[in-house]
Design an enzyme around this catalytic site. Structure first.
Site, PDB file in Angstrom:
ATOM      1  N   ASN A   1      -3.278  27.291 -30.916  1.00 39.08           N
ATOM      2  CA  ASN A   1      -4.593  27.067 -30.304  1.00 39.08           C
ATOM      3  C   ASN A   1      -5.494  28.300 -30.325  1.00 39.08           C
ATOM      4  O   ASN A   1      -6.717  28.176 -30.322  1.00 39.08           O
ATOM      5  CB  ASN A   1      -4.439  26.542 -28.868  1.00 39.08           C
ATOM      6  CG  ASN A   1      -3.634  27.467 -27.989  1.00 39.08           C
ATOM      7  OD1 ASN A   1      -2.649  28.053 -28.407  1.00 39.08           O
ATOM      8  ND2 ASN A   1      -4.050  27.586 -26.739  1.00 39.08           N
TER       9      ASN A   1
ATOM     10  N   GLU B   1       5.625  31.908 -22.097  1.00 39.72           N
ATOM     11  CA  GLU B   1       4.363  31.413 -21.533  1.00 39.72           C
ATOM     12  C   GLU B   1       4.234  29.977 -22.001  1.00 39.72           C
ATOM     13  O   GLU B   1       4.049  29.716 -23.186  1.00 39.72           O
ATOM     14  CB  GLU B   1       3.189  32.277 -22.006  1.00 39.72           C
ATOM     15  CG  GLU B   1       1.930  32.072 -21.168  1.00 39.72           C
ATOM     16  CD  GLU B   1       1.011  31.024 -21.733  1.00 39.72           C
ATOM     17  OE1 GLU B   1       1.076  29.869 -21.242  1.00 39.72           O
ATOM     18  OE2 GLU B   1       0.242  31.337 -22.640  1.00 39.72           O
TER      19      GLU B   1
ATOM     20  N   CYS C   1      -4.122  26.489 -22.667  1.00 44.57           N
ATOM     21  CA  CYS C   1      -3.037  26.321 -21.709  1.00 44.57           C
ATOM     22  C   CYS C   1      -3.503  26.542 -20.281  1.00 44.57           C
ATOM     23  O   CYS C   1      -2.980  25.932 -19.340  1.00 44.57           O
ATOM     24  CB  CYS C   1      -1.889  27.259 -22.042  1.00 44.57           C
ATOM     25  SG  CYS C   1      -2.343  29.006 -22.101  1.00 44.57           S
TER      26      CYS C   1
ATOM     27  N   GLU D   1       3.125  39.223 -18.993  1.00 39.40           N
ATOM     28  CA  GLU D   1       2.587  40.063 -20.048  1.00 39.40           C
ATOM     29  C   GLU D   1       1.384  40.811 -19.499  1.00 39.40           C
ATOM     30  O   GLU D   1       0.730  40.362 -18.566  1.00 39.40           O
ATOM     31  CB  GLU D   1       2.167  39.220 -21.254  1.00 39.40           C
ATOM     32  CG  GLU D   1       3.322  38.494 -21.931  1.00 39.40           C
ATOM     33  CD  GLU D   1       2.854  37.622 -23.078  1.00 39.40           C
ATOM     34  OE1 GLU D   1       3.310  37.853 -24.212  1.00 39.40           O
ATOM     35  OE2 GLU D   1       2.042  36.713 -22.848  1.00 39.40           O
TER      36      GLU D   1
END
Length: 510
Positions: A172, A270, A303, A484
């Site tokens: 994406n 993630e 997301c 992260e």
């Protein structure tokens, strides 16, 4: 609707068997392993989501290429780990300079490959890609932990490079999300094997060229293309791998975690999201409507998107009116057109998946107050991957459309009683996910009370998608494992060491 651009994004290049011309940019379609291009016996076809045109025949990686890439990263690791931090930082800045120099090429190829807006790539995404390298290069040079004393003994904490890291990235936002991982891993002194998503492999190949031109030693950065079961699985099962970072779906994370467990390899995940946007009665409703419409960015393939809109009952109609006014002004069409606001979904299978969610929701009693199907006006010129921005009401909290990640331009609207913060929080936290949450509010204290109760890795109040690389990023529950950003990235890509030194026992050389 925006008219399609007259030219196709690209067609397979016939000059050599291992290159393709995409958006007038020459792209090598082979793997990048140990500082050299490596072909595979088989290929797969990469298509543009814009109009379905074939872009390139991509080298289809197998266990052989995966093993060679990990071996190259493992061989290069001691030298890269021993490279002084200042030199590693210099090389990462050179990579950033290379990204800047090729920003127009990268933007054009990325748009052709994943269908996101060209204007977004030019103005926002590519500058962030370069910033990823510069930030972690600079952070490396500032990385330090204050020494501390334990009963006269000195504790000194250091970050030791961990080893080869396998990075598996999504389609994406291919280049930006990949460099969120690549930059800190390389800065930390770990070597990298990147497996880009098979639907969007092209800019990873261009990045390999850029790293080579910047002077990264052979084997420090490697790219293996292909499918998850053929290339990804052997990468994650290789015993020489010391870190795995993955962004993608929960089922794939389960498989990666199983493979990593055999060698006790630390993983960073993630994963999916089903984030809420809470609109309180005292919110600036124009701002709230703007925030809601922003969730259609990248055709809903984000997301972090706040796809569940939760509105205090007394302002439902006022909010909805403002929202619908804004949606009516959106332009859907070819993402290369400057006037386009929403482009295509990534792939026919994914567009079918999005439509399946909506069909089932409507059959269960949901109402589409806007959208609710494919944009058939674009079928002739661009194909069936353009899905109308959709808002569904009359949905139950336990329904599939509320509980599962659609990953398309599909939002739901629910309400909660005025003043009932418990109900608002219960709805917001009422899924298996916990990646992010967005809150539109006028009262600071109430907003902060609610935000403190939300299960989310990131909470935005009266804003959305403000992302500082110094901040921790990740999810709770099924939205992920680990964080992260900032020193959290170095904590992952390194083995932390504490050296304890006594004040006694030193030989007297004086």
């Amino acid at each position: 609707m925006a008219p399609p651009a007259p030219a196709s994004p690209g067609t397979p290049h016939t000059g050599t068997p291992h290159t393709a011309t995409v958006a007038a940019v020459l792209v090598d379609t082979r793997h990048w392993i140990g500082g050299a291009r490596v072909a595979s016996p088989a290929t797969f076809t990469d298509h543009s989501p814009i109009d379905g045109a074939p872009l390139a025949e991509i080298a289809r990686g197998t266990a052989a290429e995966a093993g060679a890439a990990v071996a190259a990263a493992d061989t290069a690791f001691p030298g890269w780990a021993a490279t002084p931090p200042a030199e590693r930082a210099r090389l990462l800045h050179a990579v950033a300079d290379g990204v800047d120099a090729r920003a127009e090429d990268l933007a054009a190829v990325e748009t052709a490959d994943n269908g996101a807006l060209l204007r977004s790539h030019r103005r926002g995404v590519l500058p962030r890609v370069a910033h990823n390298f510069r930030y972690f290069a600079d952070r490396l040079l500032a990385l330090a932990h204050d020494d501390f004393d334990t009963r006269g003994h000195t504790n000194h904490v250091t970050w030791d490079p961990a080893g080869p890291a396998v990075l598996i990235t999504p389609w994406n936002a291919p280049l930006m999300l990949a460099t969120w991982k690549i930059a800190p891993a390389l800065a930390a002194g770990s070597t990298v094997v990147l497996k880009p998503a098979e639907w969007t492999p092209l800019t990873a190949s261009l990045l390999a060229d850029i790293t080579h031109e910047a002077g990264l030693p052979p084997g420090v950065f490697n790219v293996v293309q292909g499918y998850g079961d053929e290339a990804g699985a052997p990468l994650t099962a290789d015993p020489a791998v010391r870190r795995i970072s993955f962004t993608g779906s929960v089922p794939t994370a389960h498989r990666i975690a199983g493979a990593a467990a055999a060698h006790l390899v630390p993983c960073s995940f993630e994963l999916g999201g089903k984030s809420p946007l809470l609109v309180l009665a005292d919110a600036d409703l124009d701002l709230a409507a703007d925030l809601a419409v922003e969730q259609y960015d990248n055709a809903g393939q984000v997301c972090l998107a706040a796809t569940r809109i939760l509105v205090e009952e007394s302002v439902r109609d006022a909010f909805l009116g403002r929202f619908l006014d804004r949606v009516a002004k959106l332009t859907q069409g070819d993402p290369r057109d400057e006037s386009t606001d929403i482009g295509p979904n990534i792939h026919p299978r994914h567009a079918d998946r999005v439509d399946g969610f909506v069909r089932r929701a409507l059959a269960a009693g949901a109402k589409a107050v806007v959208g609710g199907g494919r944009n058939t006006a674009l079928d002739g010129a661009l194909g069936g991957k353009y899905y109308l921005p959709t808002l569904l009401t009359d949905v139950d909290q336990d329904s599939e459309i509320v509980q599962e990640e659609v990953f398309g331009p599909v939002l739901t609207l629910q309400t909660f009683p005025d003043g009932d913060d418990d109900a608002a929080v219960r709805l917001a936290n009422g899924t298996r996910f916990g990646l992010a949450a967005t809150l539109a509010a006028g009262d600071r204290e109430r907003a902060e009370r609610i935000a403190a109760r939300l299960v989310a890795g990131t909470v935005w109040i009266n804003c959305f998608y403000v992302r500082d690389l110094s901040a921790p990023f990740g999810g709770s529950r099924l939205s992920g494992v680990g964080r992260e950003g900032g020193d959290w990235s170095f904590d992952f890509y390194c083995d932390l060491k504490n050296t304890v030194t006594a004040s006694k026992g030193w030989a007297d050389h004086g």
